[in-house]
Design a protein around this motif. Structure first.
Motif, PDB file in Angstrom:
ATOM      1  N   HIS A  78      11.040 -53.818 -70.669  1.00 26.52           N
ATOM      2  CA  HIS A  78      11.303 -53.999 -72.087  1.00 26.52           C
ATOM      3  C   HIS A  78      11.395 -55.502 -72.391  1.00 26.52           C
ATOM      4  N   PRO A  79      10.864 -55.954 -73.517  1.00 30.69           N
ATOM      5  CA  PRO A  79      10.878 -57.392 -73.814  1.00 30.69           C
ATOM      6  C   PRO A  79      12.258 -58.022 -73.880  1.00 30.69           C
ATOM      7  N   GLU A  80      13.294 -57.198 -73.967  1.00 29.43           N
ATOM      8  CA  GLU A  80      14.648 -57.759 -73.909  1.00 29.43           C
ATOM      9  C   GLU A  80      14.902 -58.457 -72.588  1.00 29.43           C
ATOM     10  N   PHE A  81      14.138 -58.090 -71.589  1.00 33.96           N
ATOM     11  CA  PHE A  81      14.320 -58.706 -70.275  1.00 33.96           C
ATOM     12  C   PHE A  81      13.317 -59.827 -70.033  1.00 33.96           C
ATOM     13  N   GLY A  82      12.559 -60.150 -71.041  1.00 32.89           N
ATOM     14  CA  GLY A  82      11.553 -61.204 -70.891  1.00 32.89           C
ATOM     15  C   GLY A  82      10.184 -60.599 -70.631  1.00 32.89           C
ATOM     16  N   ARG A  87      12.986 -68.586 -72.694  1.00 37.32           N
ATOM     17  CA  ARG A  87      11.857 -68.802 -71.787  1.00 37.32           C
ATOM     18  C   ARG A  87      11.054 -70.030 -72.186  1.00 37.32           C
ATOM     19  N   MET A  91      15.555 -64.143 -75.864  1.00 34.76           N
ATOM     20  CA  MET A  91      14.925 -64.232 -74.548  1.00 34.76           C
ATOM     21  C   MET A  91      13.663 -65.058 -74.619  1.00 34.76           C
ATOM     22  N   LYS A 123      15.932 -49.036 -71.396  1.00 34.70           N
ATOM     23  CA  LYS A 123      16.601 -50.333 -71.389  1.00 34.70           C
ATOM     24  C   LYS A 123      18.118 -50.262 -71.481  1.00 34.70           C
ATOM     25  N   LYS A 176      17.865 -59.913 -79.354  1.00 36.96           N
ATOM     26  CA  LYS A 176      17.845 -60.198 -77.917  1.00 36.96           C
ATOM     27  C   LYS A 176      16.443 -60.584 -77.464  1.00 36.96           C
ATOM     28  N   ILE A 177      15.455 -59.861 -77.986  1.00 38.16           N
ATOM     29  CA  ILE A 177      14.067 -60.171 -77.630  1.00 38.16           C
ATOM     30  C   ILE A 177      13.726 -61.593 -78.063  1.00 38.16           C
TER      31      ILE A 177
END
Lengths: 356, 642
Positions: A67-71, B467, B463, A124, B459-460
């Protein structure tokens, strides 16, 4: 009508999996050529390959996005008995100008003794958790406790399913009404070994996954399974790719307060389609779970839809004609390599169509 | 449709669902290792949908406006008073369709590219059909005209959808001698078939002047045409009275026929037969009628103008059968219209859903019919009703479009059962290409208290910013996400940055944290530390000193940062003026001791020997400065002001 556009994939061998990212702007492809490629969609809708690298020492079976929440994180699994986690590193500015990015390996998961057949991230809300299943019949659940440090993964659960596993699917629902749950499919073809789909559920008390249900009516090899997005229903819907396409409804039965075991389910078969007339290899739901697609030995992709009376039927078929692509990439090649056929066709006022 | 041979023997077609499309590629699922040729292509397949058409986009936008207006029509009025409003809304929808159709038509006609012209031409036909159906539904279901008015409305309906009569008439009239134009009689008969008797009469006058010998015949026809009664719904005449009058007229026409009054002029004879409602004559003019429903309305006009709604379907079915010759099969449009004449609303909706390319029509029409309380609510499997099902389908289709998705939000809002959950699911997937778009999406979620989606989107974004090393942006997004853990992480990075470079980035953000500072301890420290720097810069040394000390004593500062803070204290200690009081200096010394004692017991620093030396020097410097300051402070405090 359908409009098809072709992307020159450039893999040197068969592509085994294609996976869109969460927002549908990037995709990853993996192949028997042992590499993974990442593609980005530009504003005008064209796909560009922004990374391509060797990932394993055997065919790469599946690739999936976190999931993009994790990069920007990918996981891949392979015939070489490993699964790997990759993270995108933001490169130098001239790399960006050239439209390239770099992916580095964060970890290799080597616990399996046989080919790793599927890799999926858990929903997620459970954190950053990765699940693999292998031909040795073991499902492994790993967790990265520190989301900022993807090189640290710990094996949290190791579940032996007794039969060679081919696919896993997590129930995407984050509702507190039911605990985390996943389904495992086995491609063991011996029908006497019982049900080929097992449902596991997390138990808060024991902090372990326990088997909640085995679908005994599914006795043939299962190649793919997929839980449908939940949409606020109280029951779960699971699609299975086996010798035909089957859709099951799992209705949780009311639990007594003293019961500590996994939920009991009432299992109903909602639909069964043998239109492929052969083994079905993949099933997948679209985002709103209003359409199911399946792919079979007959070389077709079929689309299934339920009407408002919950009656399922086929609303479209995609077929390849096997001829090489003639148009260049980016040009709409309406009918040369992919053809859409559908339920109702008319010459009159209305166009042929698919209700998608 | 051609029969396409299956994919090359033994290959499979893999696929992946995308937001608005599906990716398809050749593969082989059974393979256990490398096999075969390289795979050349992945095909991106999508439905050739209307949402991609720029002209139709107007249709979606404007109908969205009408839809939202419809939902908010006051609940206070009883249903029957709302009818005129519903009819007016229906007409609005139809005018939007017509406007779109006209625009498409213009483009189709003016386009030089054959493919484009065909495509637009097809769109126009579809919209024509849609409007035809909608209009009929308006007449039969929404306006629900009773006998008498019913026929008049149906006549209007037919006239509206048979524009070629006027074109032909124009052509004839503009010619040198209209009465001798080859299409003259076709126009006259067409007028009569549509009940446009005034216009028919005017045309006939032209012919009459050319044939003075037949003057009396023309006069007779003119009289018959002028005397045909038409029901006036607003008038005082009842339907029964009208019926009587009409029968008298009908008998008169029949008498003329029996008398052979028009025998010598085959055209007038034909017109007379039409007026009397002779089916065979009507059917002889199929090419002028061109559709069975025109035939139906004309037949009713001249046989049974007081037709009741409930009687319609008998006539409709028989007219359809009579009109189509034995070889041709009814088209979907025909079935839909027939279902409408049978007042089978559900069948109409079902057939339209099947036949059409996009859910727009059925969704909006069903919604309107539902507001008119014309749909019985089935208890459907997933707990909602037909209206909601169709609206959800339509809106979900809109969601894949890069700008139309915003319209979809309103549709979901008006689906009480599943609208919210569908919206939650789909709005998360809207690509957050720019900050502006992300904020737009967030606003929508916040307005609807979709807190999990808000958190996730923030959050997205956080993140992504992290980055790309945009710490300020990352911090502000994590604050918005109320993500304490992430805020802590980013604050750490800010502090590390400061240690490395000696300055802060994104000062604006940190300076204006306000109450958000309390989200995480580290964030609070960051804010306060920056405040210290500000005070120092503004030469408010006393306050700066106090703040610095409190950061350590109140345990706001992480232990790892104490050395930096103490080092920051040095300039304050070495000023001419005594800033730190004796007590404060004692506290500082205590902090230093705490720090150094800890360091000796802590595991050896991983830096090289030189770092240790630097550390020791720093500590010595501090001890010296503190001692000196203490001395000065004691003296200062002990001195009695003169």
């Amino acid at each position: 009508m359908f409009v098809a556009r072709s992307i020159a994939a450039d893999h040197k061998d068969l592509i085994h999996d294609v996976s869109y990212d969460f927002h549908g702007r990037r995709m990853a492809t993996c192949s028997s050529d042992q590499s993974v490629k990442v593609w980005d969609k530009s504003e005008n809708g064209e796909w560009h390959c922004t990374a391509s690298w060797k990932t394993h020492s055997g065919s790469v079976w599946r690739v999936t996005w976190a999931h993009p929440e994790f990069g920007q994180v990918l996981a891949s699994c392979s015939f070489d008995r490993t699964a790997a986690v990759w993270e995108e590193i933001v490169g130098e500015s001239n790399d960006k100008q050239r439209g390239l990015s770099h992916w580095i390996k964060r970890t290799t998961l080597v616990d399996s003794r046989t080919s790793v057949t599927d890799v999926k991230f858990a929903p997620k809300h459970m954190g950053l958790m990765l699940t693999t299943c292998s031909a040795d019949g073991v499902v492994r659940i790993y967790e990265a406790p520190d989301v900022m440090n993807l090189s640290q993964w710990s094996l949290q659960h190791e579940i032996s399913c007794k039969l060679s596993c081919s696919c896993i699917s997590w129930n995407p629902s984050s509702s507190r009404a039911h605990p985390p749950m996943f389904a495992v499919g086995s491609d063991d073809s011996n029908v006497t070994y019982g049900g080929k789909v097992q449902i596991y559920e997390y138990n808060e008390n024991t902090r372990k996954y326990a088997k909640a249900e085995t679908l005994m009516t599914v006795t043939d090899a299962v190649h793919d399974i997929a839980f449908a997005p939940n949409l606020g229903r109280s029951f779960h819907v699971l699609a299975i790719a086996t010798k035909d396409v089957r859709i099951f409804k799992l209705v949780p039965m009311r639990k007594e307060s003293t019961s500590t075991g996994p939920t009991k389910f009432e299992v109903q078969i909602v639909a069964q389609f043998d239109n492929h007339n052969s083994q079905v290899w993949r099933v997948s739901w679209n985002i709103t779970s209003t359409l199911l697609a399946s792919s079979g030995d007959d070389g077709c992709v079929r689309l299934w839809k339920a009407n408002y009376m919950d009656n399922w039927k086929c609303t479209g078929i995609l077929k390849g004609d096997g001829s090489p692509l003639s148009g260049s990439s980016g040009q709409p090649t309406a009918m040369s390599t992919v053809v859409a056929i559908l339920g109702y066709q008319n010459q009159g006022v209305f166009k042929a169509n698919i209700i998608m | 449709m051609q029969n396409i041979p299956a994919a090359s023997a033994g290959t499979h077609l893999g696929f992946a669902w995308g937001p608005g499309d599906i990716l398809v590629y050749e593969t082989l699922y059974k393979a256990s290792g490398a096999i075969g040729s390289g795979c050349p292509c992945i095909h991106e397949v999508r439905k050739d949908e209307d949402i991609y058409s720029p002209i139709l986009r107007k249709l979606f936008n404007e109908s969205h406006h009408i839809f939202v207006g419809l939902q908010t029509i006051g609940e206070d009025l009883p249903s029957k008073n709302k009818k005129p409003q519903f009819v007016s809304i229906s007409k609005n929808y139809r005018s939007v369709i017509r406007a779109c159709m006209e625009e498409l038509q213009q483009v189709a006609v003016s386009s030089k590219v054959a493919d484009v012209a065909t495509q637009y031409g097809n769109q126009v036909s579809i919209l024509l059909a849609i409007e035809l159906i909608w209009n009929l539904c308006e007449v039969l279901f929404i306006d629900a005209a009773p006998a008498g008015s019913l026929l008049l409305h149906l006549l209007d309906w037919v006239r509206l959808h048979k524009a070629d009569v006027d074109e032909k008439a124009r052509e004839v009239l503009q010619s040198e001698s209209p009465a001798e134009h080859h299409d003259y009689w076709n126009v006259v008969v067409s007028y009569v078939l549509q009940g446009r008797l005034e216009e028919a009469r005017q045309m006939l006058v032209k012919q009459a002047t050319l044939q003075p010998a037949a003057r009396s015949m023309y006069k007779l026809m003119d009289t018959l045409l002028s005397k045909m009664p038409f029901y006036n719904p607003g008038g005082t005449q009842t339907l029964t009275e009208f019926d009587v009058k009409w029968r008298h007229w009908h008998e008169e026409v029949d008498r003329c026929l029996q008398d052979n009054s028009f025998a010598s002029n085959k055209h007038l004879e034909v017109i007379c037969k039409i007026l009397v409602g002779d089916e065979d004559t009507l059917l002889e003019h199929k090419d002028l009628l061109s559709t069975w429903y025109h035939f139906l309305v004309t037949r009713l006009l001249f046989c049974h103008p007081t037709v009741k709604p409930t009687e319609l379907h008998y006539y409709a079915q028989s007219c359809l059968t009579m009109f189509l010759d034995s070889r041709s099969v009814p088209e979907p449009l025909d079935s839909i219209l027939l279902a409408a004449f049978e007042f089978d609303i559900h069948q109409v909706i079902k057939d339209c859903s099947i036949a059409l390319n996009n859910w727009w029509f059925v969704a909006h029409l069903t919604d309107l019919l539902d507001h008119c309380k014309l749909l019985q609510s089935h208890n459907l499997h997933f707990g909602s009703n037909l209206r909601e099902f169709l609206l959800l389908e339509y809106a979900s289709g809109l969601f894949t479009h890069h700008s139309l998705w915003q319209l979809a939000v309103d549709y979901f809002d008006h689906c009480p059962e599943f609208g919210r959950v569908y919206l939650e699911l789909q709005i998360e997937r809207v690509p957050l290409d720019t900050e502006r778009k992300a904020l737009k999406v967030l606003r929508i979620c916040e307005q609807r208290q979709m807190s999990e989606q808000v958190r996730s989107i923030c959050k997205i974004m956080a993140m992504r910013a992290l980055r790309n090393n945009r710490l300020g942006s990352a911090l502000s997004w994590s604050i918005r996400a109320k993500d304490a853990a992430f805020a802590t992480l980013i604050s750490e990075k800010f502090l590390q940055d400061y240690c490395a470079r000696g300055t802060f980035s994104d000062l604006d953000l940190i300076d204006n944290l306000g109450p958000a500072m309390l989200l995480s301890d580290r964030l609070t420290f960051l804010g306060k530390y920056r405040e210290f720097h500000k005070l120092y810069g503004e030469k408010r040394s006393g306050e700066a000193a106090k703040l610095l000390l409190s950061l350590m004593t109140a345990k706001i500062a992480p232990r790892s940062f104490w050395m930096t803070l103490l080092t920051d204290a040095l300039p304050l200690l070495e000023q001419k003026e005594v800033i730190f009081s004796a007590d404060q200096t004692h506290e500082l010394m205590f902090c230093l001791e705490e720090l150094t004692s800890l360091n000796t017991t802590a595991p050896g620093a991983d830096g090289p020997m030189q770092d240790e030396d630097t550390e020791l020097t720093k500590v010595e410097l501090l001890r010296l400065a503190l001692a000196r300051n203490l001395a000065r402070a004691i003296v200062k405090e002990g001195t009695v002001e003169a």
